[in-house]
Write an enzyme that holds these catalytic residues in place. Structure first.
Site, short mmCIF file in Angstrom:
data_model
loop_
_atom_site.label_atom_id
_atom_site.label_comp_id
_atom_site.label_asym_id
_atom_site.label_seq_id
_atom_site.Cartn_x
_atom_site.Cartn_y
_atom_site.Cartn_z
N TYR A 217 -56.41 72.21 -69.54
CA TYR A 217 -55.50 71.81 -68.55
C TYR A 217 -56.20 71.02 -67.27
O TYR A 217 -55.60 70.01 -67.01
CB TYR A 217 -54.73 73.29 -68.11
CG TYR A 217 -53.69 72.82 -67.08
CD1 TYR A 217 -52.29 72.49 -67.52
CD2 TYR A 217 -53.89 73.26 -65.87
CE1 TYR A 217 -51.53 72.22 -66.54
CE2 TYR A 217 -52.83 73.19 -64.92
CZ TYR A 217 -51.49 72.51 -65.25
OH TYR A 217 -50.63 72.44 -64.19
N LYS B 215 -55.41 67.11 -66.31
CA LYS B 215 -54.86 66.76 -65.05
C LYS B 215 -55.62 66.05 -64.09
O LYS B 215 -55.23 65.46 -63.28
CB LYS B 215 -54.31 68.28 -64.58
CG LYS B 215 -53.07 68.84 -65.04
CD LYS B 215 -51.83 68.22 -65.05
CE LYS B 215 -50.51 68.80 -65.31
NZ LYS B 215 -49.23 68.17 -65.19
#
Length: 264
Positions: free
Chosen positions: A164, A168
């Site tokens: 993640y 990101k």
């Protein structure tokens, strides 16, 4: 009245954007992969300013169809795109790069995260760009996270939420590249962290709670006055204030829901 497209609108922060924008009297096109299965979206579909459109942000063909449908609904233009949809596999959330159960699991998690969290916003933005160019505000907002900030991650020492965070972090550069490519056309691109938001529909398991408490301990070292997660309503209210004030001069930045670099 301004028109907004909200990607990932079926629940959580995306749904809250839809609710708050409608309350202001704005026109909202809510994109959802399976809109019929979103009970909360269906409950508000009677609002005359709401249009619900089926779209998968990882599928260029689906997005092209969604943009064409949106153009018919809005007269060919939109003012603001909010890229909200994201992926995080709960099975691997708390693995570091060195303790995934297998190389295959690592590759799969990183690939799916990149496809959804990086390519998804790119495909969505490109699909709706012709409509944005005909709009007035020309704003593209992409939800990011403080977990994507290398300096904050180093300072906190937190090694998990691996795929993640990596995806990101790449998304922040996507925002920069769009800002540079389209600044001359009056576009404003903003990556914004919603803060730590409680979007859970069920209480965490004992194992998840342990990991959440551990993560909180790491970040409390940098934010000792942090009082814990906020609600989607609190987060979206603050983000809309930042979005409303966004100008071309601020294009390309990553900020928090507070409009600065205070991510918690």
């Amino acid at each position: 009245m301004p028109s907004y497209v909200v990607a990932g609108a079926s629940r959580g922060i995306g749904l809250q954007f839809v609710v708050d924008l409608l309350a202001r009297g704005d026109v909202v096109v809510a994109l959802a992969r399976n809109p019929d299965s979103s009970k909360q979206l269906q409950e508000i579909k009677g609002n005359k300013n709401l249009f619900i459109v089926k779209a998968d942000i990882t599928d260029a063909v689906s997005l092209k169809a969604a943009a064409e449908e949106t153009a018919k609904l809005t007269g060919g233009a939109i003012d603001v795109l909010i890229n909200n949809a994201a992926f995080q596999d709960a099975a691997h959330s708390y693995h570091t790069l060195v303790d995934f159960p297998s190389p295959e699991a690592l590759v799969s998690d990183l690939t799916t995260s990149f496809n959804t969290n990086v390519l998804g916003p790119i495909l969505t933005t490109n699909a709706f760009l012709p409509l944005l160019k005909k709009g007035t505000l020309k704003k593209v907002i992409t939800l990011d996270t403080g977990l994507a900030v290398p300096d904050l991650t180093l300072a906190s020492g937190y090694p998990k939420l691996t795929s993640y965070s990596i995806s990101k972090s790449a998304l922040e550069m996507v925002n920069v590249k769009y800002a540079l490519a389209l600044k001359s056309e009056g576009f404003s691109f903003l990556a914004i962290s919603p803060g730590v938001v409680n979007t859970r529909q069920a209480p965490p398991s004992p194992e998840e709670l342990k990991e959440i408490m551990e993560m909180g301990g790491y970040f409390m070292q940098q934010y000792p006055n942090w009082t814990g997660p906020i609600s989607p309503a609190e987060s979206v209210k603050m983000m809309l204030d930042v979005i409303d004030k966004l100008t071309v001069e601020g294009s390309g930045k990553l900020v928090s829901h507070k409009g600065n670099r205070d991510f918690l």
